[in-house]
Design a protein around this motif. Structure first.
Motif, mmCIF file in Angstrom:
data_model
loop_
_atom_site.group_PDB
_atom_site.id
_atom_site.type_symbol
_atom_site.label_atom_id
_atom_site.label_comp_id
_atom_site.label_asym_id
_atom_site.label_seq_id
_atom_site.Cartn_x
_atom_site.Cartn_y
_atom_site.Cartn_z
ATOM 1 N N THR A 69 0.693 -1.190 -0.028
ATOM 2 C CA THR A 69 0.016 0.034 -0.122
ATOM 3 C C THR A 69 0.845 1.200 -0.055
ATOM 4 O O THR A 69 0.534 2.507 0.008
ATOM 5 C CB THR A 69 -0.872 0.021 1.222
ATOM 6 N N ALA A 93 -2.393 0.938 -4.712
ATOM 7 C CA ALA A 93 -3.406 0.783 -3.658
ATOM 8 C C ALA A 93 -3.268 1.690 -2.391
ATOM 9 O O ALA A 93 -2.309 2.260 -1.975
ATOM 10 C CB ALA A 93 -3.155 -0.709 -2.868
ATOM 11 N N TYR A 94 -4.596 1.892 -1.775
ATOM 12 C CA TYR A 94 -4.808 2.715 -0.352
ATOM 13 C C TYR A 94 -4.815 1.649 0.528
ATOM 14 O O TYR A 94 -5.284 0.543 0.362
ATOM 15 C CB TYR A 94 -5.862 3.506 -0.737
ATOM 16 N N VAL A 95 -4.454 1.915 1.699
ATOM 17 C CA VAL A 95 -4.560 0.958 2.899
ATOM 18 C C VAL A 95 -5.945 0.760 3.192
ATOM 19 O O VAL A 95 -6.400 -0.533 3.102
ATOM 20 C CB VAL A 95 -4.061 1.619 4.135
ATOM 21 N N GLU A 123 1.878 4.481 4.360
ATOM 22 C CA GLU A 123 1.222 4.756 3.035
ATOM 23 C C GLU A 123 1.444 6.296 2.714
ATOM 24 O O GLU A 123 1.862 6.589 1.451
ATOM 25 C CB GLU A 123 -0.193 4.621 3.073
ATOM 26 N N TYR A 134 -6.697 -2.980 1.637
ATOM 27 C CA TYR A 134 -6.028 -3.009 0.182
ATOM 28 C C TYR A 134 -6.847 -2.629 -0.860
ATOM 29 O O TYR A 134 -7.167 -3.408 -1.621
ATOM 30 C CB TYR A 134 -5.450 -4.399 0.120
#
Length: 596
Positions: free
Chosen positions: A87, A92-94, A109, A342
């Motif tokens: 991430t 992707a973002y958390v 992140e 995710y």
């Protein structure tokens, strides 16, 4: 996730020196691996005498603990797939409910506010070294057995492969790590381990040494799934040599200082197609087949080595894949309290946009957000990788992804895209997907090395060596599979049903080395997205700071939580050595560069 992470933070941590000694070998009553694999056939022994553990017919009762460590020691907060750490990339973002949910991962992140005592670092460090302690003990026992026995030789090779896997994952995360690679280590040996015993280059070589010892011994085929084969070892060697080739040999920097052609040639050697095709490996006709739990798809033609999971094995839940439990999204009327971590980024989704020729937009793909129903053409792999609003979740039209809060635990803070590769169709609940304490786990394997990755590693080495025509041919081999998916795949009906437009072409003509590398890098992203490779690829190439800071600038215009994010070169490429490990090492550990 929050209550679990709080508990981990409170319980503290032990130094690796104590950790290795404390992880005693235990023969579990039910081992992992799928229904037809070798661990299901092991009969637990109450005790084994010193002589019995040396006997080849008993040796698997010992080694089962090392194999089981591949899943029993990790957990959803410290997944051995390392999705938590991918991430940091532009893929992707958390995700989750908000910034406080798994806060250390959110800070990681953003690249700011990361602390050496953040609990995830100690957790993943401890778990991998617990795993390595099992492997180390197994190797010590094997060394006392008959070294002329083919069974002992092969099992020793398998354990060296497993030891290489643990060290490889740790090195990608922490860079400076202690290596547990000496026989019959005593307490003083552990107490005096140093994480700077080897230079960065020498560290990669320690991993290679184990794999090169294993390679000539491992068989072409294994009767029991889950054991590494010669092809698996070759793929692993190619990957480690590829990392090693991009030298980061300045102790005060994480920059790539040179690229070694001899090591790239080793990548070419270990990605020789004959190693794989002769063993029956190739590309699945539909990429989605690699991410299906059904028995007929597991350990398929593209799966060179996979972590095996099981169900119905006599334990409470089965030896299910709990490491991906946090990735399951909110699914209306199925899993309303989904964890929703995710989350695929807008940047990743936009990367699948294509030109009129069906080729990726290598430079300006992020200039416009893709939405279902637009006239923009896309690569069909998008919909195998990402659940996009307006399309079915897990290809089941009973669960249509939508831009509503019922599909987003964070109320849209982290967008509405969901990851597909780790998840299972809710229609398969109680068959391959199971509700375990209100969190979902599956029996689906996790592929570690697949054939598409081998082709792209070979393409990268060829491109760097100036053999650009050969590199593009290999890229086209992967793209040809994607091209075929427009007409025959799990997503081939999407144009008629959901108004999407596909275009996936092949590259033609001649390309310079720089152009070929740009093409290879993009193809790796499209093919391997959400498989936890992207961030580590960016660091390996020396592209992390440039790519991720541009991503922060572009993505931060619409994703408010990314405002203020900054990737600091020569720091954020690796996570810091955990504070508790530094403090307990008696001065034997040195922190990574970056003024942590």
């Amino acid at each position: 996730m929050k209550h679990i992470t709080d508990n981990i933070a409170k319980r503290g941590s032990r130094a690796v020196t104590r950790l290795l000694l404390a992880s005693l070998l235990v023969i579990p009553s039910a081992a992992f691996v799928s229904c037809s694999s070798f661990l299901d056939d092991q009969v637990p022994q109450a005790t084994l005498t010193q002589d019995e553990v040396k006997d080849p017919k008993y040796i698997d009762d010992v080694l089962i603990s090392a194999y089981a460590g591949l899943l029993s020691i990790e957990d959803m907060n410290a997944s051995f797939s390392l999705w938590n750490y991918d991430t940091r990339s532009d893929d992707a973002y958390v995700g989750g409910s908000d910034f406080s949910d798994g806060e250390p991962f959110h800070r990681l992140e953003l690249g700011v506010g990361v602390m050496t005592d953040d609990w995830p670092f100690a957790s993943i460090w401890e778990r991998f070294y617990n795993y390595l302690s099992r492997v180390s003990l197994s190797l010590d026992i094997l060394a006392t057995a008959d070294q002329q026995s083919p069974v002992i030789q092969q099992r020793t090779a398998e354990m060296k492969f497993l030891r290489a896997y643990g060290h490889f994952q740790l090195k990608r995360l922490f860079k400076k790590i202690p290596f547990v690679n000496k026989p019959n280590m005593e307490e003083d040996d552990y107490n005096n381990l140093s994480n700077t015993e080897y230079t960065n280059d020498e560290g990669w070589q320690q991993i290679i040494n184990d794999l090169e010892d294993a390679y000539p011994v491992l068989p072409t085929q294994q009767a029991e799934k889950g054991r590494p084969t010669k092809a698996a070892c070759a793929a692993f060697l190619a990957k480690v040599y590829l990392y090693k080739a991009y030298h980061q040999d300045d102790e005060n920097s994480n920059q790539v200082t040179s690229i070694n052609n001899a090591e790239l040639q080793k990548v070419v050697e270990y990605t020789n197609p004959q190693i794989y095709t002769g063993a029956g490996f190739g590309l699945e006709p539909d990429m989605h087949n690699n991410f299906r739990p059904e028995t007929q798809y597991e350990n398929g033609v593209e799966s060179i080595w996979a972590i095996q999971y099981s169900k119905d094995d006599g334990t409470v839940y089965g030896n299910l894949n709990f490491s991906n439990r946090l990735i399951v999204p909110c699914i209306p009327k199925v899993h309303d309290s989904g964890n929703d971590f995710y989350k695929p980024s807008h940047n990743l989704v936009n990367a699948y946009r294509t030109t009129a020729d069906g080729l990726p937009m290598l430079d300006d793909f992020a200039s416009k957000d893709y939405t279902v129903g637009s006239t923009q053409t896309v690569d069909p792999r998008l919909f195998v990788t990402v659940g996009v609003p307006g399309t079915p979740y897990m290809f089941n039209p009973n669960f249509m992804v939508a831009e509503t809060n019922t599909w987003s635990r964070g109320g849209g803070t982290y967008g509405y895209f969901v990851s597909l590769k780790q998840n299972v169709d809710p229609a398969l609940t109680n068959v391959y997907l199971f509700d375990c304490d209100n969190q979902w786990a599956s029996s689906m394997n996790r592929i570690v090395f697949r054939y598409a990755d081998v082709l792209l590693m070979r393409a990268e080495a060829m491109a760097q060596l100036g053999q650009t025509d050969e590199a593009i041919t290999l890229v086209n081999q992967v793209r040809k599979r994607a091209q075929g998916m427009m007409k025959s795949s799990v997503v081939s009906t999407y144009p008629n049903k959901y108004g999407v437009h596909y275009a996936c072409g092949l590259y033609s003509g001649s390309y310079s080395k720089d152009q070929a590398m740009k093409i290879v890098k993009m193809e790796r992203r499209l093919e391997l997205a959400m498989e936890s490779e992207r961030f580590f690829d960016l660091v390996r190439w020396g592209d992390a700071a440039t790519v991720i800071n541009k991503y922060y600038t572009d993505e931060g215009k619409t994703m408010n939580f990314l405002k203020g994010a900054a990737f600091t070169p020569n720091k954020n490429e690796y996570i810091p050595i955990p504070y508790v490990q530094i403090s307990a090492s008696n001065g034997h550990y040195k922190q990574n560069c970056g003024n942590w």
